[in-house]
Design a protein around this motif. Structure first.
Motif, mmCIF file in Angstrom:
data_model
loop_
_atom_site.group_PDB
_atom_site.id
_atom_site.type_symbol
_atom_site.label_atom_id
_atom_site.label_comp_id
_atom_site.label_asym_id
_atom_site.label_seq_id
_atom_site.Cartn_x
_atom_site.Cartn_y
_atom_site.Cartn_z
ATOM 1 N N MET A 21 0.841 -1.176 0.000
ATOM 2 C CA MET A 21 0.000 0.000 0.000
ATOM 3 C C MET A 21 0.885 1.237 0.000
ATOM 4 S SD MET A 21 -3.062 1.121 2.590
ATOM 5 C CE MET A 21 -4.019 -0.262 2.077
ATOM 6 N N SER A 22 0.614 2.140 -0.918
ATOM 7 C CA SER A 22 1.381 3.382 -1.010
ATOM 8 C C SER A 22 0.746 4.459 -0.149
ATOM 9 C CB SER A 22 1.439 3.870 -2.455
ATOM 10 O OG SER A 22 2.221 3.018 -3.219
ATOM 11 N N LYS A 23 1.550 5.022 0.740
ATOM 12 C CA LYS A 23 1.092 6.100 1.598
ATOM 13 C C LYS A 23 1.416 7.419 0.900
ATOM 14 C CE LYS A 23 1.522 3.820 6.104
ATOM 15 N NZ LYS A 23 0.944 2.617 5.654
ATOM 16 N N ILE A 24 0.366 8.108 0.447
ATOM 17 C CA ILE A 24 0.588 9.344 -0.293
ATOM 18 C C ILE A 24 -0.020 10.540 0.431
ATOM 19 C CG2 ILE A 24 0.614 8.098 -2.497
ATOM 20 C CD1 ILE A 24 -2.090 9.629 -3.038
ATOM 21 N N ALA A 25 0.509 11.695 0.087
ATOM 22 C CA ALA A 25 -0.058 12.968 0.517
ATOM 23 C C ALA A 25 -0.195 13.832 -0.732
ATOM 24 C CB ALA A 25 0.836 13.652 1.538
ATOM 25 N N ILE A 26 -1.127 14.741 -0.691
ATOM 26 C CA ILE A 26 -1.345 15.652 -1.814
ATOM 27 C C ILE A 26 -1.273 17.082 -1.296
ATOM 28 C CG2 ILE A 26 -2.965 16.456 -3.576
ATOM 29 C CD1 ILE A 26 -4.224 13.647 -3.530
ATOM 30 N N LEU A 27 -0.513 17.897 -2.013
ATOM 31 C CA LEU A 27 -0.510 19.334 -1.763
ATOM 32 C C LEU A 27 -1.304 20.000 -2.870
ATOM 33 C CD1 LEU A 27 3.131 20.420 -0.834
ATOM 34 C CD2 LEU A 27 1.264 19.857 0.686
ATOM 35 N N TYR A 28 -2.178 20.902 -2.499
ATOM 36 C CA TYR A 28 -2.918 21.664 -3.496
ATOM 37 C C TYR A 28 -2.545 23.138 -3.391
ATOM 38 C CZ TYR A 28 -6.050 22.153 0.575
ATOM 39 O OH TYR A 28 -6.556 22.372 1.821
ATOM 40 N N CYS A 29 -2.799 23.876 -4.461
ATOM 41 C CA CYS A 29 -2.493 25.308 -4.494
ATOM 42 C C CYS A 29 -3.501 26.060 -3.634
ATOM 43 C CB CYS A 29 -2.543 25.827 -5.928
ATOM 44 S SG CYS A 29 -2.299 27.618 -6.048
ATOM 45 N N LYS A 30 -3.003 26.752 -2.646
ATOM 46 C CA LYS A 30 -3.876 27.469 -1.712
ATOM 47 C C LYS A 30 -4.689 28.552 -2.419
ATOM 48 C CE LYS A 30 -3.891 29.706 2.758
ATOM 49 N NZ LYS A 30 -3.166 29.838 4.006
ATOM 50 N N ARG A 31 -4.112 29.139 -3.452
ATOM 51 C CA ARG A 31 -4.767 30.272 -4.107
ATOM 52 C C ARG A 31 -5.803 29.884 -5.160
ATOM 53 N NH1 ARG A 31 -0.991 35.467 -4.099
ATOM 54 N NH2 ARG A 31 -0.047 35.092 -2.084
ATOM 55 N N ILE A 32 -5.604 28.760 -5.832
ATOM 56 C CA ILE A 32 -6.540 28.449 -6.917
ATOM 57 C C ILE A 32 -7.332 27.166 -6.734
ATOM 58 C CG2 ILE A 32 -5.203 29.747 -8.602
ATOM 59 C CD1 ILE A 32 -4.393 27.033 -9.845
ATOM 60 N N LYS A 33 -7.141 26.445 -5.645
ATOM 61 C CA LYS A 33 -7.795 25.138 -5.468
ATOM 62 C C LYS A 33 -9.284 25.189 -5.756
ATOM 63 C CE LYS A 33 -9.656 23.344 -1.887
ATOM 64 N NZ LYS A 33 -10.085 23.026 -0.618
ATOM 65 N N ASP A 34 -10.029 25.985 -5.073
ATOM 66 C CA ASP A 34 -11.472 25.974 -5.258
ATOM 67 C C ASP A 34 -11.929 26.743 -6.488
ATOM 68 O OD1 ASP A 34 -12.237 24.235 -3.244
ATOM 69 O OD2 ASP A 34 -12.265 25.791 -1.720
ATOM 70 N N GLN A 35 -11.005 27.282 -7.237
ATOM 71 C CA GLN A 35 -11.358 27.920 -8.512
ATOM 72 C C GLN A 35 -11.349 26.901 -9.649
ATOM 73 O OE1 GLN A 35 -12.359 31.090 -8.146
ATOM 74 N NE2 GLN A 35 -11.752 30.803 -6.031
ATOM 75 N N SER A 36 -10.411 25.969 -9.590
ATOM 76 C CA SER A 36 -10.284 24.986 -10.671
ATOM 77 C C SER A 36 -10.895 23.641 -10.314
ATOM 78 C CB SER A 36 -8.818 24.805 -11.058
ATOM 79 O OG SER A 36 -8.075 24.312 -9.962
ATOM 80 N N CYS A 37 -11.086 23.379 -9.023
ATOM 81 C CA CYS A 37 -11.621 22.083 -8.594
ATOM 82 C C CYS A 37 -12.151 22.226 -7.181
ATOM 83 C CB CYS A 37 -10.527 21.022 -8.647
ATOM 84 S SG CYS A 37 -11.075 19.423 -8.052
ATOM 85 N N VAL A 38 -13.437 22.333 -7.040
ATOM 86 C CA VAL A 38 -14.022 22.528 -5.724
ATOM 87 C C VAL A 38 -13.829 21.274 -4.855
ATOM 88 C CG1 VAL A 38 -16.167 23.007 -4.486
ATOM 89 C CG2 VAL A 38 -15.683 24.171 -6.634
ATOM 90 N N ALA A 39 -13.300 21.504 -3.665
ATOM 91 C CA ALA A 39 -13.125 20.469 -2.643
ATOM 92 C C ALA A 39 -12.273 19.283 -3.097
ATOM 93 C CB ALA A 39 -14.481 19.977 -2.136
ATOM 94 N N CYS A 40 -11.384 19.497 -4.025
ATOM 95 C CA CYS A 40 -10.468 18.450 -4.501
ATOM 96 C C CYS A 40 -11.203 17.221 -5.040
ATOM 97 C CB CYS A 40 -9.477 18.049 -3.417
ATOM 98 S SG CYS A 40 -8.440 19.423 -2.868
ATOM 99 N N ALA A 41 -12.410 17.399 -5.512
ATOM 100 C CA ALA A 41 -13.226 16.288 -6.003
ATOM 101 C C ALA A 41 -12.533 15.529 -7.133
ATOM 102 C CB ALA A 41 -14.587 16.799 -6.466
ATOM 103 N N LYS A 42 -11.790 16.243 -7.980
ATOM 104 C CA LYS A 42 -11.106 15.581 -9.093
ATOM 105 C C LYS A 42 -9.970 14.682 -8.591
ATOM 106 C CE LYS A 42 -12.206 19.260 -12.358
ATOM 107 N NZ LYS A 42 -11.649 20.339 -13.198
ATOM 108 N N CYS A 43 -9.251 15.104 -7.568
ATOM 109 C CA CYS A 43 -8.189 14.263 -6.995
ATOM 110 C C CYS A 43 -8.778 12.991 -6.394
ATOM 111 C CB CYS A 43 -7.398 15.028 -5.934
ATOM 112 S SG CYS A 43 -6.240 16.230 -6.596
ATOM 113 N N TYR A 44 -9.874 13.143 -5.649
ATOM 114 C CA TYR A 44 -10.508 11.965 -5.047
ATOM 115 C C TYR A 44 -10.999 10.993 -6.118
ATOM 116 C CZ TYR A 44 -10.347 14.186 -0.460
ATOM 117 O OH TYR A 44 -9.926 14.763 0.709
#
Length: 119
Positions: free
Chosen positions: A1-24
């Motif tokens: 099992m790969s233990k991963i973390a994701i960093l998102y852009c604080k400034r544009i996250k909810d502009q290009s993808c609300v609530a990181c739905a695309k990552c999930y």
């Protein structure tokens, strides 16, 4: 099992993808940059912002890395979200991916991948 973390852009996250739905979605379907994990499960141990501009990413990841280790869930792979990739390529983000990757891998032993999903 790969233990991963994701960093998102604080400034544009909810502009290009609300609530990181695309990552999930990409994690659940093993697509985009998560296609590399088709032979193993993904354990998303953390997801947080980059620390904001200009250049607070390294101290943020250092703190995140220490926290996840203390919780018994160390990060093996850090994905910089597609929103961070977009910010670097089109929005004047000051992060140089190649330099950041070298710094994080050398100082924290974390593999770094640029991107998460392709949509």
């Amino acid at each position: 099992m790969s233990k991963i973390a994701i960093l998102y852009c604080k400034r544009i996250k909810d502009q290009s993808c609300v609530a990181c739905a695309k990552c999930y979605k990409a994690i659940a379907e093993n697509n985009g940059e998560f296609a590399r994990y088709t032979e193993e499960d993904i354990d998303l141990v953390a997801m947080t912002d980059c620390g904001d501009c200009p250049g607070l990413t390294v101290p943020k990841v250092k703190h995140l890395n220490e926290t996840t280790k203390n919780l018994g869930r160390p990060i093996e792979v850090l994905h910089l979200g597609t929103c961070m990739k977009s910010a670097m390529e089109m929005a004047g983000c000051p992060i140089d991916f190649d330099d950041l990757k070298i710094t994080l891998q050398k100082n924290m032993g974390i593999k770094v991948v640029l991107g998460t999903h392709a949509y």
